[in-house]
Design a protein around this motif. Structure first.
Motif, short mmCIF file in Angstrom:
data_model
loop_
_atom_site.label_atom_id
_atom_site.label_comp_id
_atom_site.label_asym_id
_atom_site.label_seq_id
_atom_site.Cartn_x
_atom_site.Cartn_y
_atom_site.Cartn_z
N ARG A 1 0.36 -1.06 -0.15
CA ARG A 1 0.04 0.20 -0.22
C ARG A 1 0.66 1.12 -0.16
NH1 ARG A 1 -4.50 -1.61 4.89
NH2 ARG A 1 -2.81 -1.16 5.80
N SER A 2 -0.33 2.55 -0.94
CA SER A 2 0.87 3.34 -0.86
C SER A 2 1.12 4.14 0.83
CB SER A 2 0.45 4.26 -1.80
OG SER A 2 -0.87 5.15 -1.33
N GLU A 3 1.87 5.44 0.48
CA GLU A 3 1.98 5.83 2.09
C GLU A 3 0.27 6.30 2.76
OE1 GLU A 3 5.42 8.24 3.15
OE2 GLU A 3 6.36 7.11 1.71
N ALA A 4 0.09 6.82 1.68
CA ALA A 4 -1.10 7.40 2.57
C ALA A 4 -1.84 6.72 2.31
CB ALA A 4 -1.41 8.57 0.52
N GLU A 5 -1.92 6.20 1.62
CA GLU A 5 -2.99 4.74 2.43
C GLU A 5 -2.88 4.11 3.45
OE1 GLU A 5 -2.81 1.63 -1.30
OE2 GLU A 5 -4.16 2.79 -1.72
N LEU A 6 -1.45 3.63 3.92
CA LEU A 6 -1.25 3.58 5.52
C LEU A 6 -1.18 4.54 6.39
CD1 LEU A 6 2.69 1.70 4.93
CD2 LEU A 6 0.62 0.72 5.27
N ALA B 1 -3.97 7.23 5.99
CA ALA B 1 -5.33 6.89 6.23
C ALA B 1 -5.84 5.31 7.32
CB ALA B 1 -5.79 6.90 5.54
N ALA B 2 -5.32 4.42 7.33
CA ALA B 2 -5.20 3.39 8.11
C ALA B 2 -5.51 3.47 9.66
CB ALA B 2 -4.75 2.57 7.93
N ARG B 3 -4.04 3.73 9.28
CA ARG B 3 -2.81 4.95 11.18
C ARG B 3 -4.73 5.22 11.63
NH1 ARG B 3 1.67 6.38 9.59
NH2 ARG B 3 1.10 8.67 10.03
N ASP B 4 -4.90 6.75 10.62
CA ASP B 4 -5.42 7.58 11.54
C ASP B 4 -7.46 6.67 12.09
OD1 ASP B 4 -3.75 9.65 11.50
OD2 ASP B 4 -4.15 10.13 9.31
N ALA B 5 -7.47 6.12 11.17
CA ALA B 5 -8.44 5.44 11.29
C ALA B 5 -8.74 4.29 12.39
CB ALA B 5 -9.35 4.72 9.96
N ARG B 6 -8.07 3.94 12.80
CA ARG B 6 -6.66 3.14 14.09
C ARG B 6 -7.27 4.41 15.08
NH1 ARG B 6 -3.65 0.35 11.20
NH2 ARG B 6 -1.61 1.75 12.78
N TYR B 7 -6.81 5.01 15.26
CA TYR B 7 -6.95 6.18 16.37
C TYR B 7 -8.43 6.81 16.62
CZ TYR B 7 -1.35 6.55 15.86
OH TYR B 7 0.06 6.37 15.65
N ALA B 8 -8.41 7.29 15.38
CA ALA B 8 -9.77 7.76 15.65
C ALA B 8 -11.09 6.50 16.07
CB ALA B 8 -10.58 8.18 14.27
N ALA B 9 -11.24 5.47 15.64
CA ALA B 9 -11.20 3.99 16.73
C ALA B 9 -11.37 4.43 17.98
CB ALA B 9 -11.33 2.74 15.78
N ARG B 10 -10.28 4.29 17.93
CA ARG B 10 -9.71 4.43 19.71
C ARG B 10 -9.76 5.50 20.65
NH1 ARG B 10 -3.82 2.89 20.04
NH2 ARG B 10 -3.23 4.72 18.95
N LYS B 11 -9.72 6.03 20.08
CA LYS B 11 -10.66 7.97 20.96
C LYS B 11 -11.86 7.68 20.96
CE LYS B 11 -8.41 12.31 20.44
NZ LYS B 11 -8.23 13.54 19.68
N ASN B 12 -12.70 7.05 19.68
CA ASN B 12 -14.12 6.99 19.90
C ASN B 12 -14.26 5.62 21.39
OD1 ASN B 12 -14.32 8.91 17.90
ND2 ASN B 12 -14.91 7.39 16.92
N ARG B 13 -13.45 4.93 21.08
CA ARG B 13 -14.08 3.54 22.49
C ARG B 13 -14.15 4.76 23.76
NH1 ARG B 13 -10.73 0.10 19.20
NH2 ARG B 13 -9.38 0.74 20.10
N LYS B 14 -13.50 5.44 24.55
CA LYS B 14 -12.96 5.78 25.18
C LYS B 14 -14.44 7.12 26.27
CE LYS B 14 -7.85 5.56 25.94
NZ LYS B 14 -6.45 6.46 25.46
#
Length: 105
Positions: free
Chosen positions: A85-90, A92-105
């Motif tokens: 995957r390109s750096e942009a895709e990586l 975006a995936a990392r940001d999605a994980r961070y956002a999901a973790r923030k929403n769980r709290k």
């Protein structure tokens, strides 16, 4: 009186001449070479060398086929892997994980 260990020059020359004569007589007493036997041996040798060359060629062909099969397998394995995957895709995936973790709290 001369000792056993000190032969004269003439004695040594005489022994050398006798040994040479004996060797020549042995060489002359050998039976003559039969041409048919020589030709048969040469034909057998050529046949054996041809068989060995054929075995070597077959072994090389088998090794080459194995090498090509191994390379094809490696290429298939590489093709089966997902494309990197390109750096942009990586990112975006990392940001999605961070956002999901923030929403769980």
């Amino acid at each position: 009186m001369k000792s056993y260990r000190d032969p004269s020059f003439q004695d040594r020359v005489g022994r050398a001449a006798a040994a040479k004569k004996k060797a020549l007589d042995a060489l002359r007493s050998k039976p003559p070479v039969d041409e048919a036997v020589v030709a048969e041996r040469q034909a057998a040798r050529l046949k054996r060398e041809a068989a060995e060359a054929e075995k070597r060629a077959a072994r090389r062909a088998a090794e080459q086929a194995a090498k090509e099969a191994k390379e094809a397998e490696a290429a298939a394995k590489l093709a089966a892997q997902p494309a990197p995957r390109s750096e942009a895709e990586l990112k975006a995936a990392r940001d999605a994980r961070y956002a999901a973790r923030k929403n769980r709290k």
